[in-house]
Design a protein around this motif. Sequence first.
Motif, PDB file in Angstrom:
ATOM      1  N   ILE A   1      -5.492  -2.423   9.631  1.00 60.60           N
ATOM      2  CA  ILE A   1      -6.523  -1.801   8.789  1.00 60.60           C
ATOM      3  C   ILE A   1      -6.168  -0.341   8.521  1.00 60.60           C
ATOM      4  O   ILE A   1      -6.282   0.141   7.391  1.00 60.60           O
ATOM      5  N   ALA A   2      -5.682   0.339   9.579  1.00 61.78           N
ATOM      6  CA  ALA A   2      -5.357   1.759   9.420  1.00 61.78           C
ATOM      7  C   ALA A   2      -4.205   1.957   8.440  1.00 61.78           C
ATOM      8  O   ALA A   2      -4.109   3.000   7.781  1.00 61.78           O
TER       9      ALA A   2
ATOM     10  N   LEU B   1      -3.879   0.570   5.706  1.00 66.46           N
ATOM     11  CA  LEU B   1      -4.414   0.600   4.340  1.00 66.46           C
ATOM     12  C   LEU B   1      -4.978   1.972   3.971  1.00 66.46           C
ATOM     13  O   LEU B   1      -5.038   2.330   2.798  1.00 66.46           O
ATOM     14  N   TYR B   2      -5.377   2.729   4.997  1.00 71.46           N
ATOM     15  CA  TYR B   2      -6.123   3.962   4.773  1.00 71.46           C
ATOM     16  C   TYR B   2      -5.315   4.955   3.933  1.00 71.46           C
ATOM     17  O   TYR B   2      -4.173   5.271   4.259  1.00 71.46           O
ATOM     18  N   LYS B   3      -5.901   5.420   2.863  1.00 77.72           N
ATOM     19  CA  LYS B   3      -5.266   6.375   1.937  1.00 77.72           C
ATOM     20  C   LYS B   3      -3.968   5.825   1.357  1.00 77.72           C
ATOM     21  O   LYS B   3      -3.018   6.569   1.116  1.00 77.72           O
ATOM     22  N   GLY B   4      -3.918   4.513   1.189  1.00 81.03           N
ATOM     23  CA  GLY B   4      -2.743   3.915   0.584  1.00 81.03           C
ATOM     24  C   GLY B   4      -2.858   3.928  -0.929  1.00 81.03           C
ATOM     25  O   GLY B   4      -3.805   4.468  -1.495  1.00 81.03           O
ATOM     26  N   SER B   5      -1.847   3.313  -1.536  1.00 77.01           N
ATOM     27  CA  SER B   5      -1.882   3.137  -2.982  1.00 77.01           C
ATOM     28  C   SER B   5      -1.746   1.635  -3.194  1.00 77.01           C
ATOM     29  O   SER B   5      -0.672   1.104  -3.460  1.00 77.01           O
ATOM     30  N   ILE B   6      -2.866   0.960  -3.024  1.00 78.92           N
ATOM     31  CA  ILE B   6      -2.838  -0.489  -2.822  1.00 78.92           C
ATOM     32  C   ILE B   6      -2.758  -1.258  -4.124  1.00 78.92           C
ATOM     33  O   ILE B   6      -3.519  -1.007  -5.051  1.00 78.92           O
TER      34      ILE B   6
ATOM     35  N   SER C   1       0.842  -1.211   0.000  1.00 79.82           N
ATOM     36  CA  SER C   1       0.000   0.000   0.000  1.00 79.82           C
ATOM     37  C   SER C   1       0.868   1.248   0.000  1.00 79.82           C
ATOM     38  O   SER C   1       0.337   2.353   0.066  1.00 79.82           O
ATOM     39  N   ARG C   2       2.182   1.050  -0.093  1.00 82.54           N
ATOM     40  CA  ARG C   2       3.139   2.165  -0.192  1.00 82.54           C
ATOM     41  C   ARG C   2       2.935   3.158   0.930  1.00 82.54           C
ATOM     42  O   ARG C   2       2.958   4.372   0.725  1.00 82.54           O
ATOM     43  N   LYS C   3       2.710   2.655   2.116  1.00 78.82           N
ATOM     44  CA  LYS C   3       2.446   3.535   3.262  1.00 78.82           C
ATOM     45  C   LYS C   3       3.289   3.102   4.447  1.00 78.82           C
ATOM     46  O   LYS C   3       3.585   1.923   4.605  1.00 78.82           O
ATOM     47  N   PRO C   4       3.644   4.026   5.342  1.00 85.02           N
ATOM     48  CA  PRO C   4       4.299   3.601   6.580  1.00 85.02           C
ATOM     49  C   PRO C   4       3.348   2.716   7.384  1.00 85.02           C
ATOM     50  O   PRO C   4       2.127   2.874   7.291  1.00 85.02           O
ATOM     51  N   PHE C   5       3.915   1.806   8.161  1.00 85.05           N
ATOM     52  CA  PHE C   5       3.050   1.027   9.051  1.00 85.05           C
ATOM     53  C   PHE C   5       2.423   1.976  10.053  1.00 85.05           C
ATOM     54  O   PHE C   5       3.108   2.787  10.675  1.00 85.05           O
ATOM     55  N   PHE C   6       1.102   1.867  10.219  1.00 86.36           N
ATOM     56  CA  PHE C   6       0.428   2.826  11.091  1.00 86.36           C
ATOM     57  C   PHE C   6       0.645   2.443  12.560  1.00 86.36           C
ATOM     58  O   PHE C   6       0.171   1.401  13.017  1.00 86.36           O
TER      59      PHE C   6
ATOM     60  N   ALA D   1      -4.570  -1.595  13.656  1.00 85.16           N
ATOM     61  CA  ALA D   1      -3.388  -0.945  13.078  1.00 85.16           C
ATOM     62  C   ALA D   1      -3.157  -1.440  11.649  1.00 85.16           C
ATOM     63  O   ALA D   1      -2.802  -0.655  10.760  1.00 85.16           O
TER      64      ALA D   1
END
Lengths: 235, 193, 558
Positions: free
Chosen positions: C341-342, C344-349, C280-285, C339
């Motif tokens: 689920i969070a 994923l939020y606003k990711g680029s999945i 998801s190209r996001k930091p781990f929440f 955490a």
Amino acid sequence: MENWLPEAASSYAADLDGLLIFISAIVGVWFILAEAVLIGFAVAFRRKPGQKAAYLPGRSLRAMSWVLVPCVVVLGFDLVIDGVAAPIWDKVKIEIPESDEIVRITAVQWAWKFTLPGPDGELGSDDDVDVMSELHVPVGKVVEFELTANDVIHSLFVPQLRLKQDAIPGRVIKGWFEATKTGTFEIVCAEICGLGHTIMKGKMVIESEEAYSDWVKSKMPEAAASIPAEERNEG
Amino acid sequence: MAEYPRAEHILNESTEVPTGRLGIWWFLASEVVIFGGLIATYVLFRWQHPEWAAEASHTLNFAGALNTMVLLTSSLTVVLAHAAITEGKFQLAARNLGFTLLGGAIFMGVKAYEYSHEIAAGFVPARSLFWSFYYTMTGLHALHVLGGMIAIATVLVAVRKGHAPQRVEYVGLYWHFVDIVWIFLFPLLYLAS
Amino acid sequence: MSTAAIAHPKSFWREYVFSTDHKTIAKQYLSTGIFMALVGGLLAYVMRMQLAYPGQAIPGYGTIDPQSYNAVVTMHGTIMIFWVAMPILLAAFGNFLIPLMIGAADMAFPRLNMLSYWIFFLSTVVLLASFFVPGGAAAGGWTSYPPLSGSAAYSGGQWGVTLWLLAVAMEFAAFLMGGINFITTAINNRAPGMKLFDMPLMVWMQLGASIIFLFSVGPLIAGAVMLILDRVAATGFYNPATGGDPILFQHLFWFFGHPEVYVILLPGFGAVAEVLPVFSRKPFFGYRMMVYATIITGVLSFIVWAHHQFIAGIDPRLATAFSITTILISVPIAVMTFAFIATLYKGSIELKTPMLFALGTLVVFLLGGVTGIHLGTAATDIYLHDTYFVVAHFHYTLIPPVFFGFFAAWYYWFPKMFGRMLNEGLGKAHFWLTFIFMHVTFIPMFLLGFGGHHRRISNPQFFEAMQGPEAERLQIIATAGAIGILLSQIPFVVNSVLSLLRGAKAPANPWQANTLEWTVPSPPPHGNFETVPQVYRGPYEYSVPDRVDDWFPQDAKV
């Protein structure tokens, strides 16, 4: 859910079934909510060309509260469930009411043995009577049992009564039930107990008080002696 | 503290503690829970069975006391071995390890005498739960003594050749642990009444 | 120091059999674990066929008698927990990933590592041998409660249970040594600059699992020694006739057995935690929150064990206390789940196969998690205990980490392990088939459990609660699902074998991930790192603002 459960035939069955439905409702809502958000996110935030993901490391307490607040709510629901469940557990397993009948139940590989107190009404005396595999109990009466096992661990399970208790060799565990419906129910063993675990079962006949006292009489030694031999064989 | 040679493959040590010592400490932690589980179980049973005191009176207190002394002395010699190795005195360390080994051998000899004496008198493991515990706990401990002796013998050979100074500390830690377990077992099984 | 010293060529035996290289040892554990999964899966097939068509000949097996059925139940559980979940999740991926992720050349104690594997291998041989001894394999359930398991008179053969105990004890010894290695390595052999809170979550989870295992297994080792002595030396630790207590073993077993659930769950979650941010190209929440939740889970897992014994004859006044601790443990687990689920939020999945399996882990686990509340509540456990509801619950709890988590890890790290890319189409087919058949198999078991179907029964039609067309239909559906799960593994096997032979060559960092294992070639050489890496940041710096690349490797200098 009520349709999937077997018919309820004991005084505490309604409490236990009600609790089961209560818990299922609470966790069911949470389950659907969590799945919806999880799958919703996975679908909604699919990769789109030219769009970068948000940088949300969740380091501050403020950000973490998105996770922690729902968890506090979860904790709240947990405690509610515990609060509702504890008195029901106490009623079923701790507070044994004044009993009308008493029976000793002994599990052996692979059968149930029931010991009736005999004419003196007390267990552990010489006039106790052993009955194999079939127990009759009166409807609407509190039956107290002393449960033990002779060889390995077994578990007394009567689905319709919502009654389950392990039988432990070397220990006598007291319990109770009050049947609210007449009928014949299976007594099974819920704990693996060896080769015959799969065929270990007994029968519990719940009947009117008159029928019950007739049955008790038929099991008493003097009664048995007075019954003609051919009739006994039929029984 | 002496500079220990680092194993060739270890690129980096993130903490001040040498990797080997850290490993030994975690190993001892796992041993503590094994003996802890056994000792806790025994104590719970013993609590419910005050009559075991009569059984316990058949253990050989003098042999137990002698073994306690032997083990404590061998712990001292292992400390001396460690002290010697930090000063680079390999032969002195080896000699002290030798004394420790001797202590272990005496301990096992006394144990063998005890067991044979008790078994001859009819106190076999199946006699009662107390004796089951007695043999299980002292037996498991004796196996650890034996394991420690093998480890010490291996280190002794290396140290005589001037190798592996850090291992003196590691077998020393282990030997102390074996000693401490005995300090628990002796009063619990021999003396308690 | 140069790594050339460790990279010198070795003989075949030292290279592939008695290797001290953590990557080779990982593959040894992995292949043993996959082989045992096949054995465990075939046992499940035998069980399911007997339950759907009691007494009929099972294709490929024949008819099964009750004693053999009990042995099949026992061995299925034992194998799946101790010889599949543990070697694959903990030993294989722990071994492969810990040194690579923390920038070490190998484990702290490579020879101990090799010894661990070979003791484990020996335990596997002993366990498999126990199928063929007189009287057959152990048949007292994977929990092996005495007195049933305490004497041959109660449980059949003399050898089955003794060999079972021996194998389990050796397996524990192997994993204790492995665990000490994991803990020491993660604590002490991190690359310069990598603080504890820069470690990837997979390393944290492996560390947590190893520590939980190390502190919980000791009492059971003592308990197993006592049980072996009861069997072979006529002691009476668990025999009430001599003053012993059968419940004692249950306490020792579950003091280990419940933490063991987290020993398995955490590495599976660790794989999910690595895959989610990358895809998801996001930091781990909430990275730190996740670490603390892991620690709290570990601590709480030591005070919940008696919820397995609510109706086992323990003092009923203890039940509510254990209900509360049990339900409390749902809080840190909820933290982890939320955490995830969070993240994923606003990711680029991107729903590549590893991501599908990671998401699948969560989707499936949620149902396992919430049904735990039914069982952790003492009052509802009265009815549900020892029914198929329990069977469905723990499969919904354990299959997500053990199989979905493993497959997420497999599809994610396969390029690193073997230097080849896997086929996406076959991977996706594998996921969807496994996911669907998982529910087909276990949803009916929840319903059977509500109906009062008790466990470990070889012929359900003998009992009223399980008779009738509806119950029979549920049994057949569950059996069809189980066969479906087994057949769904064909694309997995085909994909893996074909890709190993002729898959596209994998680049060093095919997923554009941050952690250190992606900075070395695929597969990594002996000694892993050309030069000791220097770590500058945490593992999940994805989509950092004002950077062109949406990833930021841990060792990249600004």
